[in-house]
Write a protein that holds these residues in place. Sequence first.
Motif, mmCIF file in Angstrom:
data_model
loop_
_atom_site.group_PDB
_atom_site.id
_atom_site.type_symbol
_atom_site.label_atom_id
_atom_site.label_comp_id
_atom_site.label_asym_id
_atom_site.label_seq_id
_atom_site.Cartn_x
_atom_site.Cartn_y
_atom_site.Cartn_z
ATOM 1 N N ARG A 479 0.843 -1.206 0.000
ATOM 2 C CA ARG A 479 0.000 0.000 0.000
ATOM 3 C C ARG A 479 0.870 1.244 0.000
ATOM 4 N NH1 ARG A 479 -0.053 2.594 4.834
ATOM 5 N NH2 ARG A 479 0.601 1.462 6.714
ATOM 6 N N SER A 480 0.247 2.368 -0.313
ATOM 7 C CA SER A 480 0.959 3.646 -0.297
ATOM 8 C C SER A 480 1.195 4.100 1.137
ATOM 9 C CB SER A 480 0.147 4.706 -1.037
ATOM 10 O OG SER A 480 -0.064 4.326 -2.380
ATOM 11 N N GLY A 481 2.267 4.846 1.322
ATOM 12 C CA GLY A 481 2.566 5.385 2.640
ATOM 13 C C GLY A 481 3.106 4.383 3.632
ATOM 14 N N ALA A 482 3.574 3.229 3.168
ATOM 15 C CA ALA A 482 4.122 2.201 4.059
ATOM 16 C C ALA A 482 5.585 2.513 4.360
ATOM 17 C CB ALA A 482 3.984 0.823 3.428
ATOM 18 N N HIS A 483 5.917 2.695 5.644
ATOM 19 C CA HIS A 483 7.256 3.108 6.040
ATOM 20 C C HIS A 483 7.957 2.004 6.819
ATOM 21 C CE1 HIS A 483 10.082 4.825 9.070
ATOM 22 N NE2 HIS A 483 10.519 5.488 8.017
ATOM 23 N N ILE A 484 9.269 1.871 6.578
ATOM 24 C CA ILE A 484 10.111 0.972 7.360
ATOM 25 C C ILE A 484 11.520 1.560 7.381
ATOM 26 C CG2 ILE A 484 10.843 -0.513 5.438
ATOM 27 C CD1 ILE A 484 10.585 -2.901 7.386
ATOM 28 N N SER A 485 12.256 1.335 8.477
ATOM 29 C CA SER A 485 13.627 1.845 8.580
ATOM 30 C C SER A 485 14.513 0.808 9.242
ATOM 31 C CB SER A 485 13.662 3.147 9.381
ATOM 32 O OG SER A 485 13.293 2.909 10.736
ATOM 33 N N PHE A 486 15.829 0.912 8.939
ATOM 34 C CA PHE A 486 16.822 -0.010 9.469
ATOM 35 C C PHE A 486 18.015 0.779 9.977
ATOM 36 C CE2 PHE A 486 14.593 -2.047 5.993
ATOM 37 C CZ PHE A 486 14.201 -3.252 6.554
ATOM 38 N N LYS A 487 18.554 0.340 11.092
ATOM 39 C CA LYS A 487 19.809 0.900 11.574
ATOM 40 C C LYS A 487 20.926 0.341 10.715
ATOM 41 C CE LYS A 487 22.769 1.066 15.689
ATOM 42 N NZ LYS A 487 22.904 0.613 17.097
ATOM 43 N N VAL A 488 21.744 1.232 10.125
ATOM 44 C CA VAL A 488 22.763 0.785 9.186
ATOM 45 C C VAL A 488 24.128 1.332 9.584
ATOM 46 C CG1 VAL A 488 21.154 0.588 7.260
ATOM 47 C CG2 VAL A 488 22.354 2.753 7.658
ATOM 48 N N LYS A 489 25.146 0.727 9.001
ATOM 49 C CA LYS A 489 26.521 1.183 9.182
ATOM 50 C C LYS A 489 27.061 1.595 7.819
ATOM 51 C CE LYS A 489 31.056 -0.231 10.923
ATOM 52 N NZ LYS A 489 31.853 -1.350 11.500
ATOM 53 N N CYS A 580 9.805 4.295 2.047
ATOM 54 C CA CYS A 580 8.383 4.592 2.180
ATOM 55 C C CYS A 580 7.746 4.627 0.799
ATOM 56 C CB CYS A 580 8.169 5.931 2.889
ATOM 57 S SG CYS A 580 6.492 6.072 3.568
ATOM 58 N N THR A 581 6.695 3.823 0.622
ATOM 59 C CA THR A 581 6.008 3.778 -0.672
ATOM 60 C C THR A 581 5.229 5.069 -0.898
ATOM 61 O OG1 THR A 581 4.172 2.615 0.401
ATOM 62 C CG2 THR A 581 5.817 1.271 -0.713
ATOM 63 N N LEU A 582 5.190 5.513 -2.144
ATOM 64 C CA LEU A 582 4.578 6.788 -2.495
ATOM 65 C C LEU A 582 3.154 6.599 -3.011
ATOM 66 C CD1 LEU A 582 7.553 8.443 -4.405
ATOM 67 C CD2 LEU A 582 6.941 8.678 -1.987
#
Length: 607
Positions: A479-489, A580-582
Amino acid sequence: LPLSRRERVGGSGEAMEIRNKILVAVLSLILCLVFIFTVYPATPAVEVDSSKVVDTSENTRKRHIQLSPFMNNSKGQAAVDMDQKCTSIVDPASGDFCPWYKRMIPSQLREFYNVTSFRPYNPKRPYVNSVNLNLTVTELRRSRSAVGNVQRLHTFLKKVVRRECTKILVLGGSVARGHNAAGTPYPKLLITWLNKMFPCQDGEHELLNESIGGITISVLFENWHQIVNSKSGFDLVILAYNVNDLFVNTPCPYFLDRTNRDHSNAETLQWYMEIVIRKFLVLRKPGPVAIMAFMDDYNGRVYASKPWFSREDLRKSLLQGSPEHNQAAILSMYEIPTVSASRWMLAMASKRGQDVQFNKSYPWSTSMWHTDACCHPMYPGHKILAMTIYHCWLDEIDNHLSETLSEYEEDLTARDPPILRTPVRLSEEEDKLYMTFLHTMHINFMSPLANYLAADNSGNWVHIADNKEKDKWGLIANRSGAHISFKVKPGPLRLVSLVFLASYKDFGRVNVWMDGYPSVGQEDRMKLCTNHTKPRHAPPFPWATLDGYWNSKASIAITNVLRNFIFRPENGADVYLHFCTLELSNEQKEKLKFNANKFKILSITTR
């Protein structure tokens, strides 16, 4: 007028001189014959039986075969001469299987491999059922497109004939994985045949089929550690990326020198092929690994846009969309043994014209061979794919395994340390960097056991396999507006490599950015998560837009490398990578005729 006396005498003298010469010649011939029969007495004539002469010649060849320790089959029987008059699977005269087929296929598998049509029997389509092909050994012989340097291959085959257990790693796309193969893909048939034909003493030959549908060879390079380095010792790797490599994204995002490039699809494909081959050549698992390339299929109707039979698109395409010759250039330079079913099958399918190629009245037509518009063989076709490999291996075992390579044929890459040739497509800097440096951080979502921890998942992203075979894993939002984040190095090269799926239906776009916050939070970041247009002012952090939609009727993994994609927070705080999907604009909804906004992430890498 009557001759004068002088003329008559002169004429008779010339005649006598000629008669004397003839007489001398005849007497000389008689004396020679007498001398010959006197010195060499005649022997009584013997009537020759031509059939016995042929048998003697056959017995001589069989004795030669028995003298070689590597030219016997698994039961200790002499190998059958492959040059037989009976070239079909079944001898039409006797109704029995032909000798070459008996040599190739164990008795308990002969009925199974007796392929008479690519299509399974269908009572509703009698016109298709009546179209029978006649597979011959001469067709299988055409599969050996490049012999290459066989030193490593012979090491593997000698282990096989000595009854030592071996392990084979297969790397390819959906054909090798077995899409529409009814549970019998050719790698599975290969390992079953090997265990029947050359059973090992301490167990069974083992198969590692790490093929993934929809990926190109670029994804193998991107996920080298998880796909290759993490595997325990194996003896042979089979590379089968022919079909999907048509869609490798161009230009190559890993070029360090972008000015001295032609940025063609051929250059990019050969760059990936070269770096992968070089990495395999220096790999030790624990010894040098045998490498074989296998072109297991060709592209069907997807090489041309509708109408499928457009001759204009055919002229603009590259051998009907086949990238095989681009790969072959690198494979030949590195002397990699190559087997190709597609090279002769595509020629067989198209030699009678496009109209015949795409109907079901011709047994070798593309429409008979494939299950869909792309490239997937009907499941009886996987038996033929497997037999092309069997034939090439047995040809080496029966005829060449005892041969000694000259000093100039030595595989220098098998030495320790290995000696590699000067790169063809790689620059010197690229060779030094990519042959040794892997990554700083990597998450592989293509594995069902993907090890990851999301810092924030407010968009209900899920890690699932979304195809009917349940083997194409990825991190998916629907779906639109789906957000996810990851801690990265972040890595020292400031590169972020993202592999995602591009497809032709229901797929949309996603914004990617890097900052010091795990959630969306601020207003400027919220716009990146909902707005389908670019922001008027560049945000104070790196961001990019990825598009998962294209109009090619295929679903293929795309590699996108974000350069200088780095965020350095104050006081060494954590760094987070966001997706995040647009939302789709009204114009996009009207143009694309769908409202869904699916996105599928396959891997994340920082370098």
